[in-house]
Design a protein around this motif. Structure first.
Motif, PDB file in Angstrom:
ATOM      1  N   SER A  81      -4.157   4.445  -4.033  1.00  0.00           N
ATOM      2  CA  SER A  81      -3.518   5.485  -3.229  1.00  0.00           C
ATOM      3  C   SER A  81      -2.463   6.261  -3.803  1.00  0.00           C
ATOM      4  O   SER A  81      -2.376   7.400  -3.545  1.00  0.00           O
ATOM      5  CB  SER A  81      -3.308   4.965  -1.851  1.00  0.00           C
ATOM      6  OG  SER A  81      -2.711   5.839  -0.974  1.00  0.00           O
ATOM      7  N   SER A 124      -6.901  13.908   3.132  1.00  0.00           N
ATOM      8  CA  SER A 124      -6.001  12.951   3.802  1.00  0.00           C
ATOM      9  C   SER A 124      -5.712  12.848   5.011  1.00  0.00           C
ATOM     10  O   SER A 124      -5.192  12.011   5.627  1.00  0.00           O
ATOM     11  CB  SER A 124      -4.604  13.326   2.849  1.00  0.00           C
ATOM     12  OG  SER A 124      -4.842  13.211   1.576  1.00  0.00           O
ATOM     13  N   THR A 125      -5.758  14.093   5.715  1.00  0.00           N
ATOM     14  CA  THR A 125      -5.699  14.221   7.380  1.00  0.00           C
ATOM     15  C   THR A 125      -6.767  13.376   7.967  1.00  0.00           C
ATOM     16  O   THR A 125      -6.442  12.884   8.872  1.00  0.00           O
ATOM     17  CB  THR A 125      -5.654  15.741   7.639  1.00  0.00           C
ATOM     18  OG1 THR A 125      -4.439  16.324   6.926  1.00  0.00           O
ATOM     19  CG2 THR A 125      -5.250  15.925   9.280  1.00  0.00           C
ATOM     20  N   ILE A 129      -1.084  14.912  -3.449  1.00  0.00           N
ATOM     21  CA  ILE A 129      -0.247  15.163  -2.404  1.00  0.00           C
ATOM     22  C   ILE A 129       1.281  15.691  -2.653  1.00  0.00           C
ATOM     23  O   ILE A 129       1.667  16.569  -2.234  1.00  0.00           O
ATOM     24  CB  ILE A 129      -0.302  14.000  -1.363  1.00  0.00           C
ATOM     25  CG1 ILE A 129      -2.096  13.883  -0.816  1.00  0.00           C
ATOM     26  CG2 ILE A 129       0.557  14.293  -0.174  1.00  0.00           C
ATOM     27  CD1 ILE A 129      -1.815  12.490  -0.132  1.00  0.00           C
ATOM     28  N   SER A 134      -2.088  10.174  -4.414  1.00  0.00           N
ATOM     29  CA  SER A 134      -0.980  10.899  -3.774  1.00  0.00           C
ATOM     30  C   SER A 134       0.001  11.659  -4.666  1.00  0.00           C
ATOM     31  O   SER A 134       0.548  12.606  -4.404  1.00  0.00           O
ATOM     32  CB  SER A 134      -0.449   9.866  -2.690  1.00  0.00           C
ATOM     33  OG  SER A 134       0.464   8.867  -3.392  1.00  0.00           O
ATOM     34  N   VAL A 143      -2.236   4.196   4.091  1.00  0.00           N
ATOM     35  CA  VAL A 143      -3.597   4.118   3.970  1.00  0.00           C
ATOM     36  C   VAL A 143      -4.020   2.457   3.673  1.00  0.00           C
ATOM     37  O   VAL A 143      -4.919   2.015   4.229  1.00  0.00           O
ATOM     38  CB  VAL A 143      -3.874   4.726   2.687  1.00  0.00           C
ATOM     39  CG1 VAL A 143      -5.109   4.196   1.756  1.00  0.00           C
ATOM     40  CG2 VAL A 143      -3.771   6.013   2.652  1.00  0.00           C
ATOM     41  N   ILE A 147      -6.161   9.765   7.759  1.00  0.00           N
ATOM     42  CA  ILE A 147      -5.031   9.456   8.617  1.00  0.00           C
ATOM     43  C   ILE A 147      -5.488   9.268  10.329  1.00  0.00           C
ATOM     44  O   ILE A 147      -5.235   8.507  10.899  1.00  0.00           O
ATOM     45  CB  ILE A 147      -3.742  10.602   8.550  1.00  0.00           C
ATOM     46  CG1 ILE A 147      -2.989  10.332   7.231  1.00  0.00           C
ATOM     47  CG2 ILE A 147      -2.966  10.212   9.646  1.00  0.00           C
ATOM     48  CD1 ILE A 147      -1.927  11.364   6.757  1.00  0.00           C
ATOM     49  N   TYR A 207       2.457   7.948   3.178  1.00  0.00           N
ATOM     50  CA  TYR A 207       1.049   7.804   3.243  1.00  0.00           C
ATOM     51  C   TYR A 207       0.280   6.688   2.767  1.00  0.00           C
ATOM     52  O   TYR A 207      -0.891   6.098   3.102  1.00  0.00           O
ATOM     53  CB  TYR A 207       0.461   9.366   2.653  1.00  0.00           C
ATOM     54  CG  TYR A 207      -0.977   9.433   2.412  1.00  0.00           C
ATOM     55  CD1 TYR A 207      -1.716   9.852   3.385  1.00  0.00           C
ATOM     56  CD2 TYR A 207      -1.571   9.149   1.138  1.00  0.00           C
ATOM     57  CE1 TYR A 207      -3.002   9.929   3.248  1.00  0.00           C
ATOM     58  CE2 TYR A 207      -3.033   9.150   0.756  1.00  0.00           C
ATOM     59  CZ  TYR A 207      -3.641   9.580   1.903  1.00  0.00           C
ATOM     60  OH  TYR A 207      -5.078   9.428   1.834  1.00  0.00           O
ATOM     61  N   ASP A 208       0.743   6.413   1.374  1.00  0.00           N
ATOM     62  CA  ASP A 208       0.125   5.375   0.798  1.00  0.00           C
ATOM     63  C   ASP A 208       0.210   4.182   1.549  1.00  0.00           C
ATOM     64  O   ASP A 208      -0.790   3.139   1.548  1.00  0.00           O
ATOM     65  CB  ASP A 208       0.828   4.955  -0.495  1.00  0.00           C
ATOM     66  CG  ASP A 208       0.665   6.075  -1.692  1.00  0.00           C
ATOM     67  OD1 ASP A 208      -0.282   6.953  -1.415  1.00  0.00           O
ATOM     68  OD2 ASP A 208       1.631   6.269  -2.383  1.00  0.00           O
TER      69      ASP A 208
END
Length: 311
Positions: A273, A22-23, A281, A277, A170, A26, A166-167
């Protein structure tokens, strides 16, 4: 601690792999936004849209030829039941004289009864829409965080908010990487992603809270088992919910009109996503917060001072 659940895969102990993936995504998204930025539609930059209905069926090549004679390089979209609908987006604000020239050329080529609908977005309006969009996403995420904090606790709220942001990122990042157009339907898709994403996370967080109530974890190993069990206990429900919407969205993307294709694609990315997540996540993040809290707590029993005799 034992749960009547078949834990087929250990998500919690593999959390660092998901955090790393994920990082990296990003970072790639941030670089894409810094280098290429977003491919903004005229909803967020000045421009003109012209939608027309011709007297007869037309081909895209015919429309391109007419526009080329007038000195425009825009690529039109031709659709409708009889291929008589023409949609063109110009990257500039057309003057009244330019608009009349295009209308005259279209009527000559496609029939005198050709109708037109023209919308012009000024630079000020586009800037205002962009600012309001950012505030809408921030306000929605803040209210969701407050709701989760009231219903659960701050650890759940922070984990959920990080995951849903985050979603959203993305979706934005992939549209930037693949140079897909960002317009108002795209913003609606991002806000829809927020709603579906938090729904999945509430389901699994509610199960974690319930399991904690009846099976309090006394150490890190038991906490790992509890979170993994909660994930697998809610796995079927979350997947079925996502798949139901996913199937509909895929059909809209494949067979829907051009005007909603990117909208459905954005929702499709957000759904996938969001499912990822929630499991990989949000839940592991909550575990990290809870684990740190347990480490800070004293192990129990009185602490003997250095000069205190042992009785």
């Amino acid at each position: 601690m034992r749960f009547e659940t078949n834990i087929r895969y250990d998500f919690v102990n593999n959390r660092k792999k998901y955090f790393m993936f994920s990082t990296i995504l990003i970072i790639i998204g941030i670089l894409s936004l810094l280098i290429f930025q977003l491919n903004l539609g005229i909803d967020f930059k000045s421009g003109t849209t012209m939608d027309s209905v011709a007297e007869r069926s037309v081909q895209q090549e015919e429309v391109i030829a007419v526009l080329d004679e007038l000195g425009y390089s825009e690529v039109p979209t031709v659709g409708g039941t009889n291929n008589d609908r023409i949609s063109i987006r110009f990257g500039e604000e057309l003057s009244n004289e330019q608009t009349r020239d295009i209308q005259t050329a279209f009527k000559t080529a496609f029939g005198e009864e050709t109708s037109f609908e023209i919308n012009v977005v000024s630079a000020d309006l586009a800037r205002e829409l962009a600012i309001k969009t950012i505030w809408a996403i921030l306000a929605a995420s803040l209210l969701i965080m407050l709701y989760v904090m009231i219903r659960f606790e701050w650890r759940f709220a922070v984990s959920a908010n990080i995951a849903i942001l985050y979603d959203c990122f993305v979706v934005v990042a992939l549209f930037s990487i693949f140079r897909l157009e960002v317009d108002l339907p795209f913003i609606a898709a991002v806000l829809t992603t927020l709603g579906y994403s938090i729904n999945d996370k509430i389901v699994i967080f509610d199960r974690i809270r319930e399991n904690l109530r009846f099976n309090p974890a006394k150490n890190e190993k038991q906490l790992v088992e509890l979170v993994n069990a909660s994930i697998w206990q809610t796995m079927a429900r979350n997947l079925y919910t996502v798949l139901t919407v996913l199937i509909v969205t895929v059909f809209i993307f494949l067979f829907g009109s051009e005007s909603i294709r990117l909208f459905s694609l954005a929702i499709l990315i957000g759904l996938i996503s969001g499912a990822y997540s929630t499991i990989c996540i949000a839940s592991p993040l909550w575990f990290e917060f809870k684990k740190r809290e347990k480490k800070k707590k004293p192990t129990g029993g009185p602490v003997r001072q250095p000069d205190q005799p042992i009785v």
